[in-house]
Design a protein around this motif. Structure first.
Motif, mmCIF file in Angstrom:
data_model
loop_
_atom_site.group_PDB
_atom_site.id
_atom_site.type_symbol
_atom_site.label_atom_id
_atom_site.label_comp_id
_atom_site.label_asym_id
_atom_site.label_seq_id
_atom_site.Cartn_x
_atom_site.Cartn_y
_atom_site.Cartn_z
ATOM 1 N N ILE A 10 0.829 -1.197 0.000
ATOM 2 C CA ILE A 10 0.000 0.000 0.000
ATOM 3 C C ILE A 10 0.868 1.254 0.000
ATOM 4 O O ILE A 10 2.038 1.228 0.408
ATOM 5 C CB ILE A 10 -0.945 0.045 1.223
ATOM 6 C CG1 ILE A 10 -0.129 0.119 2.530
ATOM 7 C CG2 ILE A 10 -1.884 -1.146 1.237
ATOM 8 C CD1 ILE A 10 -0.980 0.374 3.757
ATOM 9 N N PHE A 11 0.274 2.354 -0.484
ATOM 10 C CA PHE A 11 0.866 3.679 -0.348
ATOM 11 C C PHE A 11 0.040 4.439 0.679
ATOM 12 O O PHE A 11 -1.189 4.439 0.635
ATOM 13 C CB PHE A 11 0.853 4.423 -1.683
ATOM 14 C CG PHE A 11 1.786 3.866 -2.700
ATOM 15 C CD1 PHE A 11 3.121 4.239 -2.726
ATOM 16 C CD2 PHE A 11 1.336 2.958 -3.644
ATOM 17 C CE1 PHE A 11 3.982 3.725 -3.669
ATOM 18 C CE2 PHE A 11 2.187 2.439 -4.595
ATOM 19 C CZ PHE A 11 3.523 2.812 -4.606
ATOM 20 N N GLU A 12 0.723 5.099 1.608
ATOM 21 C CA GLU A 12 0.056 5.845 2.658
ATOM 22 C C GLU A 12 0.626 7.260 2.693
ATOM 23 O O GLU A 12 1.848 7.448 2.664
ATOM 24 C CB GLU A 12 0.282 5.154 4.012
ATOM 25 C CG GLU A 12 -0.382 5.838 5.178
ATOM 26 C CD GLU A 12 -0.098 5.128 6.491
ATOM 27 O OE1 GLU A 12 -0.659 5.535 7.513
ATOM 28 O OE2 GLU A 12 0.707 4.161 6.480
ATOM 29 N N VAL A 13 -0.259 8.251 2.696
ATOM 30 C CA VAL A 13 0.170 9.648 2.749
ATOM 31 C C VAL A 13 0.080 10.136 4.185
ATOM 32 O O VAL A 13 -0.991 10.091 4.812
ATOM 33 C CB VAL A 13 -0.697 10.530 1.833
ATOM 34 C CG1 VAL A 13 -0.296 11.999 1.985
ATOM 35 C CG2 VAL A 13 -0.550 10.084 0.386
ATOM 36 N N VAL A 14 1.224 10.561 4.730
ATOM 37 C CA VAL A 14 1.306 11.096 6.088
ATOM 38 C C VAL A 14 1.946 12.475 6.010
ATOM 39 O O VAL A 14 3.127 12.598 5.658
ATOM 40 C CB VAL A 14 2.125 10.173 7.017
ATOM 41 C CG1 VAL A 14 2.224 10.778 8.408
ATOM 42 C CG2 VAL A 14 1.506 8.785 7.079
ATOM 43 N N GLU A 15 1.128 13.503 6.290
ATOM 44 C CA GLU A 15 1.568 14.891 6.175
ATOM 45 C C GLU A 15 2.107 15.144 4.769
ATOM 46 O O GLU A 15 1.376 15.010 3.804
ATOM 47 C CB GLU A 15 2.598 15.210 7.263
ATOM 48 C CG GLU A 15 2.027 15.112 8.668
ATOM 49 C CD GLU A 15 3.027 15.461 9.737
ATOM 50 O OE1 GLU A 15 4.247 15.526 9.435
ATOM 51 O OE2 GLU A 15 2.594 15.688 10.888
ATOM 52 N N ASN A 16 3.396 15.425 4.631
ATOM 53 C CA ASN A 16 3.944 15.745 3.308
ATOM 54 C C ASN A 16 4.722 14.583 2.694
ATOM 55 O O ASN A 16 5.454 14.777 1.731
ATOM 56 C CB ASN A 16 4.863 16.967 3.405
ATOM 57 C CG ASN A 16 4.098 18.216 3.772
ATOM 58 O OD1 ASN A 16 2.980 18.424 3.299
ATOM 59 N ND2 ASN A 16 4.688 19.064 4.621
ATOM 60 N N SER A 17 4.568 13.384 3.274
ATOM 61 C CA SER A 17 5.300 12.218 2.774
ATOM 62 C C SER A 17 4.350 11.147 2.231
ATOM 63 O O SER A 17 3.239 10.980 2.743
ATOM 64 C CB SER A 17 6.156 11.596 3.881
ATOM 65 O OG SER A 17 7.186 12.466 4.264
ATOM 66 N N VAL A 41 8.996 9.141 0.273
ATOM 67 C CA VAL A 41 9.362 10.240 -0.618
ATOM 68 C C VAL A 41 8.370 11.371 -0.373
ATOM 69 O O VAL A 41 7.259 11.139 0.116
ATOM 70 C CB VAL A 41 9.339 9.832 -2.110
ATOM 71 C CG1 VAL A 41 10.295 8.687 -2.392
ATOM 72 C CG2 VAL A 41 7.932 9.503 -2.572
ATOM 73 N N PRO A 42 8.735 12.604 -0.700
ATOM 74 C CA PRO A 42 7.758 13.692 -0.607
ATOM 75 C C PRO A 42 6.538 13.386 -1.470
ATOM 76 O O PRO A 42 6.663 12.808 -2.552
ATOM 77 C CB PRO A 42 8.536 14.907 -1.123
ATOM 78 C CG PRO A 42 9.968 14.574 -0.853
ATOM 79 C CD PRO A 42 10.075 13.093 -1.070
ATOM 80 N N VAL A 43 5.375 13.774 -0.994
ATOM 81 C CA VAL A 43 4.138 13.432 -1.678
ATOM 82 C C VAL A 43 4.066 14.042 -3.074
ATOM 83 O O VAL A 43 3.350 13.539 -3.955
ATOM 84 C CB VAL A 43 2.927 13.862 -0.823
ATOM 85 C CG1 VAL A 43 2.797 15.382 -0.800
ATOM 86 C CG2 VAL A 43 1.645 13.214 -1.319
ATOM 87 N N SER A 44 4.822 15.112 -3.309
ATOM 88 C CA SER A 44 4.810 15.766 -4.623
ATOM 89 C C SER A 44 5.693 15.069 -5.650
ATOM 90 O O SER A 44 5.623 15.375 -6.840
ATOM 91 C CB SER A 44 5.258 17.227 -4.473
ATOM 92 O OG SER A 44 6.573 17.289 -3.922
ATOM 93 N N GLU A 45 6.540 14.115 -5.198
ATOM 94 C CA GLU A 45 7.458 13.430 -6.121
ATOM 95 C C GLU A 45 6.730 12.347 -6.908
ATOM 96 O O GLU A 45 5.771 11.744 -6.416
ATOM 97 C CB GLU A 45 8.613 12.795 -5.337
ATOM 98 C CG GLU A 45 9.469 13.783 -4.567
ATOM 99 C CD GLU A 45 10.386 14.579 -5.471
ATOM 100 O OE1 GLU A 45 10.415 14.311 -6.688
ATOM 101 O OE2 GLU A 45 11.061 15.488 -4.966
ATOM 102 N N PRO A 46 7.188 12.051 -8.137
ATOM 103 C CA PRO A 46 6.567 10.959 -8.904
ATOM 104 C C PRO A 46 6.855 9.607 -8.245
ATOM 105 O O PRO A 46 7.800 9.465 -7.463
ATOM 106 C CB PRO A 46 7.239 11.062 -10.275
ATOM 107 C CG PRO A 46 8.507 11.807 -10.037
ATOM 108 C CD PRO A 46 8.243 12.740 -8.895
#
Length: 381
Positions: A10-17, A41-46
């Motif tokens: 799974i991918f999980e978004v925590v704050e900016n990661s 990785v930062p959430v904005s990265e591909p």
């Protein structure tokens, strides 16, 4: 009730990661998280930034192939070496340790090296077995390996079936268990089928067996169904992004996936590399194929990405119709069928005091292979 182990990614978004996680479940309850797969990785990265260090981190599945290694491979080709002997000089003398090291490390490493530049390998494995005062040689039938990511499964299947045959034979003829046997030497015969010089530079090999045998035949479309110009342009865009750091234009609505292997569980799975289209039904989607050194091999279009990624969650057992053996994995059943249920395995009785003499032997460098492999040349150069 038998313990049934599954996993999910799974991918999980925590704050900016954005965090990639691999979780293990036993009978439906989460028990552990894999720490060798997790990365941030930062959430904005591909998505491909999650897998930047795959080649370096997955040394069990990708190899280094510099000039010295290529010279070794050329010598093997020039001398038409197809037989390789592994002795116990570099492995612990106990049979169990020898088999464990050979099956988990030595043989897969050799096959990965020999798979470089090939479309497939045809491999045969043989064990030298001492029991009581007798020496025998047991040999499997050949098995085809068409993707380097299948090597571990193929070796495991051959070893398992060889040991089962040996166990049954010595129990019947010598009335002793397998534990009474001494195995400290083996031979691997490998025929290499190299890529044709005329092959398209963006042609792909077969995908890993795990994805070929699942009920998803309609998921795949041959790259040949796409125009060569279209594929070449997409491949060039991918290579420029990977090698030169150029981003793939957002206007190019395409989704890309790659294969990864868990360093802990050795599971193979597919993960997103680039997602530029939210409409998965209509966005062209491709799986990126790489060779054993991590080099780009080509693209294969996936028509049904949801079915391609979905695991078979049904708790079922697959039965071989020929011999009624049971398997909980389609890959193991497919490999079992490929070697005809082990019916063509051979056994030879040998003089225990006999000495084998081979001319034109090529010791493979231990600093690269770690184990003492000897190649048996069939001709001089």
């Amino acid at each position: 009730m038998a313990r049934r182990t599954q996993s999910r990614f799974i991918f999980e978004v925590v704050e900016n990661s954005r965090i990639f996680r691999h979780q293990f479940f036993v009978n439906g309850s989460r028990r552990a998280e894999c720490n060798t797969c997790e990365n941030h990785v930062p959430v904005s990265e591909p998505y491909n930034h999650h897998w930047r260090n795959d080649i370096k981190n997955q040394k069990s599945y990708y190899i280094q192939m510099g000039l010295p290694e290529k010279q070794i491979l050329k010598t093997i080709e020039d001398q038409a070496i197809e037989e390789f002997i592994l002795c116990d000089g570099s492995i612990a003398a106990r049979t169990n340790d020898f088999l464990l090291d050979a099956g988990m490390d030595a043989v897969p490493q050799l096959l990965r090296f020999l798979s470089f530049g090939t479309e497939k390998l045809e491999a045969t494995v043989g064990f030298y077995v001492d029991v009581k005062k007798e020496r025998m040689y047991y040999e499997s039938s050949p098995i085809n390996i068409e993707n380097h990511l299948d090597i571990g499964e193929a070796v495991d299947m051959i070893f398992s079936m060889l040991l089962e045959k040996i166990s049954n034979y010595v129990l019947l003829h010598h009335r002793v268990p397998l534990e009474a046997c001494v195995i400290r030497r083996m031979k691997v015969t490998v025929k290499r089928f190299c890529h044709s010089p005329k092959a398209n530079s963006f042609s792909v090999s077969k995908i890993p067996l795990q994805y070929r045998v699942k009920n998803a035949a309609e998921c795949f479309e041959s790259a040949n169904n796409k125009s060569s110009v279209e594929l070449a342009k997409l491949a060039e865009t991918y290579l420029n992004q990977k090698d030169q750091g150029r981003p793939i234009p957002a206007t190019l609505k395409v989704n890309l996936y790659i294969f990864r292997v868990c360093n802990t569980s050795k599971e193979l799975y597919a993960v997103p590399y680039l997602l530029h289209g939210e409409d998965v039904e209509n966005t062209p989607t491709f799986i990126i194929q790489t060779d054993v050194v991590g080099g780009f091999q080509g693209l294969l279009e996936i028509q049904n990405i949801r079915k391609f990624l979905r695991e078979d969650t049904k708790d079922r057992v697959f039965e071989c119709r020929q011999c009624q053996s049971h398997f909980v994995d389609r890959v193991h059943l497919a490999l079992h069928k490929q070697i005809s249920c082990g019916r063509n395995f051979m056994v030879w009785h040998m003089d225990k005091d006999a000495i084998e003499l081979h001319e034109n032997c090529l010791p493979l460098p231990k600093e690269y292979f770690k184990y003492e492999w000897i190649g048996l040349a069939s001709k001089r150069i």
